[in-house]
Design a protein around this motif. Structure first.
Motif, PDB file in Angstrom:
ATOM      1  N   LEU A 184      22.248  -0.548  -3.616  1.00 51.88           N
ATOM      2  CA  LEU A 184      20.960   0.159  -3.497  1.00 51.88           C
ATOM      3  C   LEU A 184      19.818  -0.754  -3.915  1.00 51.88           C
ATOM      4  CD1 LEU A 184      21.819   3.674  -4.954  1.00 51.88           C
ATOM      5  CD2 LEU A 184      21.982   2.870  -2.611  1.00 51.88           C
ATOM      6  N   GLN A 234      31.852  10.058  -1.829  1.00 53.36           N
ATOM      7  CA  GLN A 234      31.483   8.639  -1.882  1.00 53.36           C
ATOM      8  C   GLN A 234      30.022   8.385  -1.519  1.00 53.36           C
ATOM      9  OE1 GLN A 234      34.271   6.922   0.797  1.00 53.36           O
ATOM     10  NE2 GLN A 234      35.866   6.698  -0.753  1.00 53.36           N
ATOM     11  N   GLN A 235      29.418   9.328  -0.784  1.00 50.89           N
ATOM     12  CA  GLN A 235      28.057   9.086  -0.304  1.00 50.89           C
ATOM     13  C   GLN A 235      26.991   9.456  -1.328  1.00 50.89           C
ATOM     14  OE1 GLN A 235      28.287  11.537   3.176  1.00 50.89           O
ATOM     15  NE2 GLN A 235      29.020   9.840   4.428  1.00 50.89           N
ATOM     16  N   CYS A 236      27.379  10.145  -2.372  1.00 53.77           N
ATOM     17  CA  CYS A 236      26.417  10.619  -3.371  1.00 53.77           C
ATOM     18  C   CYS A 236      25.735   9.448  -4.067  1.00 53.77           C
ATOM     19  CB  CYS A 236      27.135  11.479  -4.402  1.00 53.77           C
ATOM     20  SG  CYS A 236      26.124  11.893  -5.810  1.00 53.77           S
ATOM     21  N   MET A 237      24.401   9.567  -4.279  1.00 49.67           N
ATOM     22  CA  MET A 237      23.663   8.500  -4.970  1.00 49.67           C
ATOM     23  C   MET A 237      23.497   8.798  -6.458  1.00 49.67           C
ATOM     24  SD  MET A 237      20.721   7.077  -2.511  1.00 49.67           S
ATOM     25  CE  MET A 237      21.037   6.568  -0.834  1.00 49.67           C
ATOM     26  N   VAL A 295      15.558   5.581  -0.857  1.00 54.92           N
ATOM     27  CA  VAL A 295      16.852   5.261  -1.447  1.00 54.92           C
ATOM     28  C   VAL A 295      16.656   5.214  -2.958  1.00 54.92           C
ATOM     29  CG1 VAL A 295      18.580   3.456  -1.646  1.00 54.92           C
ATOM     30  CG2 VAL A 295      17.650   4.040   0.583  1.00 54.92           C
ATOM     31  N   PHE A 342      19.687  10.639   4.521  1.00 54.25           N
ATOM     32  CA  PHE A 342      20.169   9.557   5.391  1.00 54.25           C
ATOM     33  C   PHE A 342      21.489   9.880   6.078  1.00 54.25           C
ATOM     34  CE2 PHE A 342      17.870   7.687   1.830  1.00 54.25           C
ATOM     35  CZ  PHE A 342      16.848   7.065   2.519  1.00 54.25           C
ATOM     36  N   THR A 378      18.837  13.303  -2.189  1.00 52.80           N
ATOM     37  CA  THR A 378      18.375  11.993  -1.735  1.00 52.80           C
ATOM     38  C   THR A 378      19.299  11.439  -0.652  1.00 52.80           C
ATOM     39  OG1 THR A 378      17.549  11.579  -3.954  1.00 52.80           O
ATOM     40  CG2 THR A 378      17.724   9.697  -2.515  1.00 52.80           C
ATOM     41  N   LYS A 400      36.056  11.993  -8.743  1.00 55.37           N
ATOM     42  CA  LYS A 400      36.343  10.566  -8.559  1.00 55.37           C
ATOM     43  C   LYS A 400      37.542  10.142  -9.401  1.00 55.37           C
ATOM     44  CE  LYS A 400      32.005   8.698  -6.973  1.00 55.37           C
ATOM     45  NZ  LYS A 400      30.789   7.947  -7.263  1.00 55.37           N
ATOM     46  N   GLN A 422      33.563   4.216  -6.653  1.00 52.98           N
ATOM     47  CA  GLN A 422      34.061   4.499  -5.301  1.00 52.98           C
ATOM     48  C   GLN A 422      32.958   4.785  -4.306  1.00 52.98           C
ATOM     49  OE1 GLN A 422      36.997   7.759  -5.777  1.00 52.98           O
ATOM     50  NE2 GLN A 422      37.099   7.063  -7.890  1.00 52.98           N
ATOM     51  N   SER A 423      31.702   4.620  -4.722  1.00 54.91           N
ATOM     52  CA  SER A 423      30.615   5.000  -3.819  1.00 54.91           C
ATOM     53  C   SER A 423      30.599   4.108  -2.585  1.00 54.91           C
ATOM     54  CB  SER A 423      29.287   4.914  -4.549  1.00 54.91           C
ATOM     55  OG  SER A 423      29.273   5.837  -5.600  1.00 54.91           O
ATOM     56  N   ASP A 424      30.120   4.697  -1.490  1.00 56.45           N
ATOM     57  CA  ASP A 424      30.113   3.980  -0.228  1.00 56.45           C
ATOM     58  C   ASP A 424      28.772   4.260   0.458  1.00 56.45           C
ATOM     59  OD1 ASP A 424      30.525   2.886   2.192  1.00 56.45           O
ATOM     60  OD2 ASP A 424      32.138   4.226   2.821  1.00 56.45           O
ATOM     61  N   TYR A 425      27.917   3.269   0.492  1.00 57.08           N
ATOM     62  CA  TYR A 425      26.572   3.495   1.033  1.00 57.08           C
ATOM     63  C   TYR A 425      26.350   2.761   2.364  1.00 57.08           C
ATOM     64  CZ  TYR A 425      25.820   5.114  -3.758  1.00 57.08           C
ATOM     65  OH  TYR A 425      25.917   5.774  -4.957  1.00 57.08           O
ATOM     66  N   HIS A 426      27.389   2.718   3.182  1.00 59.00           N
ATOM     67  CA  HIS A 426      27.231   1.994   4.452  1.00 59.00           C
ATOM     68  C   HIS A 426      26.195   2.664   5.355  1.00 59.00           C
ATOM     69  CE1 HIS A 426      29.944   5.264   5.575  1.00 59.00           C
ATOM     70  NE2 HIS A 426      29.417   5.127   6.775  1.00 59.00           N
ATOM     71  N   TYR A 427      25.855   3.895   5.050  1.00 56.93           N
ATOM     72  CA  TYR A 427      24.936   4.636   5.920  1.00 56.93           C
ATOM     73  C   TYR A 427      23.467   4.279   5.700  1.00 56.93           C
ATOM     74  CZ  TYR A 427      24.522   7.468   1.667  1.00 56.93           C
ATOM     75  OH  TYR A 427      24.321   7.885   0.371  1.00 56.93           O
ATOM     76  N   LEU A 428      23.183   3.407   4.708  1.00 57.74           N
ATOM     77  CA  LEU A 428      21.786   3.095   4.426  1.00 57.74           C
ATOM     78  C   LEU A 428      21.088   2.566   5.680  1.00 57.74           C
ATOM     79  CD1 LEU A 428      21.939   1.378   0.925  1.00 57.74           C
ATOM     80  CD2 LEU A 428      21.300   3.716   1.490  1.00 57.74           C
ATOM     81  N   PRO A 429      19.911   3.099   6.001  1.00 52.23           N
ATOM     82  CA  PRO A 429      19.220   2.692   7.227  1.00 52.23           C
ATOM     83  C   PRO A 429      18.508   1.348   7.061  1.00 52.23           C
ATOM     84  CG  PRO A 429      17.879   4.239   6.017  1.00 52.23           C
ATOM     85  CD  PRO A 429      19.147   4.082   5.229  1.00 52.23           C
TER      86      PRO A 429
END
Lengths: 120, 613
Positions: free
Chosen positions: B421, A77-80, B403, A52, A48, A103, B349-356
Motif C-alpha cells: 500500500l 485477504q482483500q481487507c485493508m 488506498v 476498489f 475502503t 486469518k 495473508q493480505s492480497d492487494y492485487h486489485y489496487l488500481p
C-alpha cells in the motif's frame, strides 16, 4: 430434502443440514461480538477496500455465521484493516478482530479439514 | 587462598560463580542474536563519547533511579537505597580490604565477610571513617528495605494503586534479597558483641544482644544465614525479575550506541524484555485497567513474552497509546515489542492485487485525509474552505476513493502488506511533484514520516494551518469559546506535536487546561492499535477520557485526529471539533449563541408550566 415439484436455484439455497458451523464456533469463541450483526451494511458502505474490489464484510460475516466457508479466505485477504467498519458499526461488532481470528484459523487443521470437504 | 576460608562462604561463592557464568553466556548469546548491522553500530559506538554518556546513565538510572524519583520520591528512595546502598557497600568494602591487606588479589568473599575474618576491626590509616561509613551504608539499605516491605502491603503510600503479581522465582529472589541485609546486620552485630568491637550500628546492637543472648554461639549460624541468603539470591536472579539489574546496564549501553528494536525479535529486543524490572509503574498508567483488563498490561505482557506464553488475546490487547513508555523508568520500547509479537502470531495473508493504477495530479501541496477523515467530512470541508482562503494550490489526493496509508497493517503486524500500500501511495505522491504533504490524520502522519521516505516535507494539518496563520494567508475568526484540547496518542506521543495545535487554538479562542495533558494525555479508546477490546470496554476508556476533558466545563472539545473526533462524538456532552473546523469557523454550526439557548430554555419552562396547569 422433500421435493415440492419445483426447483430452487443452487446459489439461492442455504442448506443448514450440510453447512458446517465449526469454524463459526471457533471464531465466535475468540470474538463473540460477531453474533451481534444485524446486517445493516454500514461496514460495507464505508469500506475502503470495497471502493476498489468486491470486498464485503457484511457478506463474509454472514457466510461465516451460516457455515458457508468456501469464499471466506479469498474475501478476507482483500481487507485493508483501516477499521472504519468498526467505527460505524451500530452494534459494536469488533470487525477487525474477527478478520484476525479468521486469518489465524486458516492456519489450523480445522480449516484444512473444511477445505477438503469443499473440494469433495 | 586457603587463608580466608570457612565452609560457610560456599553458598555465596558458588552463587557468585554461577551468576557470572550464566550472565557471560547469556549476554554473549544476546550479542550474537543482535544481528550484523546492529553489531556494526556497537563497533562504531564503543570508542566514542556515547560510551561515556552511557556510563553516566547507568549511574543515574541503574543506581540512583532518577526516573523513579520523578514518579514518586518515596518509591525512588526505596529503589535507590537498595541499589546505590548495596553498590557503596560492595565498593567501600573492597577498598577497605585492599587498604588493610595490601593484597590486590584478595578473594571476593574476603571483602564480603570482612567482619568474620577480622572480627576485631583492625586499624588502618582511615579505618575509623571506613567502619562508620560501612555501618551507615547498611543502615541506608535497611531503611529502603523497610519501605519495600511496607510497599508490599500498602502500595498507595508510594503513589501506586497496584503493584505487580509475583511468580515463584520472583518470590524466592525477593525473599532472599530481603533477608540478605538483616542477616548481615545480625552477623556483624553478634560478632561485634562477642569481640566488643563494631561501630554505631553493629557495635551498639552487638552490646545489646550480648546482654541477653549467647552471641558467641549465634555468630557462626548468622554468617551461614547471610551467605545462604546471598547464594540463593544469586542463583534465583536469572530466573526472576531481578535479571533486570545486570541486563538494564547492558541495555543502556546498547541504546546509547544507537541500536533500535527493529521489526524482529532480535537480541536487542530480548535485552529489553529482560530489563523489565516489573516495577509496575506502568499498570496505573495503562488504560486497559479502566477497561477492566488485568492480564494484558505492559508488565504482564513483557512477562509473558519472557516466558514464551504470549497468545493472540494478549498481543492484540494494547491501545498502542504509548503512555507506558512515557512513564517506564527503563524506557523499554513496549509498543514495538507488542507489534513484533503480532507479526509472529498472525501470518500476513493480505492480497492487494486489485489496487488500481491511478494518475497523479500536479500540485504544490497534497492533502491526504486518510480513511478516518472520510468518516468526518467536516474536516475536509473546513480544510477546503481554508485552502480556498489561502490561495494555495492543493490536491485533495484521497477525496474520492483512496488506498489506506499502511499504518493499520503495521499496527496489526502485517509489514509486507503495508509495504504494498505504501508503494502505491508513494508513486502517487512523488508523481504529483508536490513539495509538501499535509495530512489531517496523525495515524497516517506516523507512517508517512517513518516509512515512506518521500524526500519532501510532511506536515500535520495543525502545523500547516499554523503556518498559514502566521504568514497571514488565513485569518481564523475570533471566537469567545472555552476549548479543551485533547492530544491524540499518535500525534503527541507518536510524533511529539503538542504545541502547534494549541497555538492554533489560542490564535482564535481560549484554551482551558485539562487534567491529563501532553505526554500524559489519555487515549480516546477508539485506538486502531487495539484489536481485542470490545465496544463496552472501549466505552469505559472513552468515558474516563471525556470526564478528564470536560472537568473544566469547556464549550467545545477540540482534537486533531479524525479517529478521536469520531470516537468522542459517540458520548460527548459538548460538541467535538477538529482544529481545522475551529480555524475555519465551522464551529458556528454546532454551537448555538447563548441567547438562543436561553430562549430554548424559556420555551421548555413555558411548556412545562402549561402541562402542570
Amino acid at each position: 430434502m422433500a421435493t415440492f415439484g419445483f426447483s430452487i436455484l443452487k446459489d439461492r439455497q442455504i442448506d443448514y443440514d450440510n453447512n458446517d458451523h465449526r469454524l463459526f464456533r471457533f471464531i465466535e469463541e475468540q470474538e463473540p461480538s460477531i453474533r451481534l450483526c444485524i446486517g445493516c451494511g454500514g461496514c460495507t458502505a464505508g469500506c475502503t477496500a470495497a471502493g476498489f474490489t468486491g470486498f464485503n464484510y457484511r457478506k463474509l460475516n454472514y457466510l461465516l455465521m451460516r457455515g458457508e466457508t468456501e469464499h471466506l479466505q479469498k474475501g478476507i485477504q482483500q481487507c485493508m484493516l483501516c477499521g472504519k467498519c468498526k467505527l460505524v458499526c451500530p452494534r459494536g461488532v469488533n470487525t477487525r478482530n474477527m478478520i484476525f481470528a479468521l486469518k489465524r484459523a486458516f492456519k489450523t487443521p480445522l480449516w484444512e479439514e473444511l477445505q477438503k470437504k469443499i473440494n469433495v | 587462598m586457603m587463608k580466608f576460608y570457612d565452609p560457610f562462604i560456599l553458598p555465596f561463592v558458588i552463587g557468585l560463580y554461577f551468576i557470572f557464568a550464566y550472565l557471560g553466556i547469556k549476554f554473549a548469546v544476546m550479542l550474537i542474536r543482535i544481528g550484523k548491522p546492529e553489531r556494526k553500530k556497537i563497533a562504531k559506538g564503543i570508542f566514542s563519547v556515547k560510551t561515556l554518556s552511557a556510563v553516566k546513565e547507568v549511574f543515574l538510572e541503574a543506581l540512583l533511579h532518577k526516573r523513579i524519583f520523578k514518579v514518586n520520591p518515596m518509591l525512588g528512595y526505596m529503589h535507590m537505597s537498595l541499589a546505590f546502598g548495596w553498590f557503596l557497600l560492595i565498593l567501600f568494602g573492597k577498598i577497605g580490604t585492599l587498604s588493610y591487606s595490601r593484597d590486590f588479589f584478595n578473594p571476593i568473599h574476603y571483602a564480603i565477610f570482612f567482619k568474620y575474618f577480622e572480627p576485631r576491626d583492625p586499624a588502618f590509616f582511615y579505618s575509623k571513617t571506613y567502619f562508620l561509613l560501612m555501618d551507615s551504608f547498611l543502615l541506608f539499605i535497611l531503611s529502603g528495605l523497610t519501605l519495600a516491605i511496607v510497599k508490599r502491603f500498602r502500595t498507595r503510600i508510594f503513589g501506586m494503586k497496584k503493584t505487580t503479581r509475583l511468580r515463584f522465582f520472583d518470590r524466592m529472589a525477593l525473599t532472599s534479597l530481603w533477608l540478605i541485609f538483616p542477616f548481615r546486620l545480625l552477623a556483624e552485630s553478634f560478632t561485634s558483641g562477642a569481640f566488643q568491637s563494631g561501630h554505631f550500628l553493629s557495635g551498639t546492637l552487638g552490646s545489646v544482644f550480648a546482654g541477653f543472648l549467647p552471641v558467641e554461639n549465634l555468630m557462626y549460624p548468622a554468617w551461614w544465614a547471610y551467605s545462604l541468603a546471598l547464594g540463593f539470591f544469586f542463583v534465583s536472579l536469572p530466573f526472576s525479575r531481578y535479571m533486570h539489574i545486570p541486563t538494564e546496564m547492558l541495555l543502556i549501553f546498547l541504546r546509547k550506541w544507537g541500536l533500535d528494536t527493529g521489526t524482529k525479535m532480535s537480541g536487542y529486543a530480548e535485552a529489553q524484555v529482560l530489563s523489565c524490572s516489573r516495577c509496575g509503574i506502568c499498570i496505573d498508567n495503562c488504560q486497559l485497567k479502566t477497561a477492566g483488563e488485568t492480564q494484558a498490561n505492559p508488565v504482564y505482557f513483557i512477562q509473558a513474552l519472557r516466558n514464551q506464553q504470549v497468545n493472540p488475546a494478549l498481543a492484540m490487547n494494547c491501545l498502542q497509546c504509548g503512555r507506558c513508555e512515557e512513564i517506564c523508568p527503563v524506557k523499554i520500547d513496549i509498543r514495538q515489542l507488542r507489534l513484533i509479537t503480532r507479526q509472529h502470531l498472525t501470518p500476513d495473508q493480505s492480497d492487494y492485487h486489485y489496487l488500481p493504477v491511478e494518475q497523479p495530479v500536479k500540485a504544490d501541496v497534497i492533502f491526504f485525509g486518510g480513511c478516518m477523515t472520510h468518516l468526518t467530512p467536516g474536516i475536509v470541508a473546513a480544510m477546503k474552505k481554508l485552502v480556498a482562503e489561502s490561495g494555495e494550490k492543493v490536491w485533495f489526493m484521497d477525496e474520492q476513493e483512496s488506498v489506506c496509508c499502511g499504518r493499520p497493517q503495521l499496527l496489526a503486524g502485517e509489514a509486507e502488506s503495508a509495504m504494498r500500500l505504501i508503494e502505491h501511495n508513494r508513486q502517487l505522491i512523488t508523481g504529483s511533484g508536490a513539495k509538501l504533504l499535509v495530512t489531517s490524520c496523525p495515524i497516517c502522519l506516523t507512517v508517512f514520516v517513518r516509512e515512506y521516505n518521500l524526500g519532501i516535507e510532511v506536515l500535520h494539518h495543525s502545523q500547516y494551518l499554523l503556518r498559514l496563520t502566521r504568514s497571514q494567508k488565513i485569518r481564523p475568526k475570533p471566537a469567545l469559546l472555552k476549548i479543551a484540547y485533547h492530544d491524540p496518542c499518535e500525534l503527541g506521543r507518536g510524533n511529539a506535536i503538542y504545541e502547534e495545535p494549541r497555538q492554533l487554538i489560542n490564535s482564535s479562542a481560549i484554551l482551558v487546561k485539562t487534567k491529563h495533558e501532553k505526554q500524559m494525555s489519555l487515549c480516546c479508546g477508539g485506538s486502531l492499535g487495539n484489536l481485542q477490546l470490545n465496544a463496552d470496554q472501549q466505552n469505559l476508556i472513552l468515558d474516563e477520557t471525556l470526564q478528564s476533558l470536560t472537568a473544566a466545563n469547556p464549550d467545545i472539545i477540540a482534537t486533531s485526529c479524525p479517529l478521536c473526533k469520531k470516537t468522542f462524538q459517540k458520548s460527548s456532552p459538548v460538541p467535538v471539533l477538529d482544529i481545522a473546523e475551529i480555524a475555519a469557523g465551522t464551529w458556528q454550526h454546532y454551537i448555538q449563541p447563548a441567547s438562543q439557548n436561553q430562549e430554548k430554555a424559556n420555551i421548555h419552562e413555558l411548556a412545562e408550566n402549561q402541562l402542570m396547569n
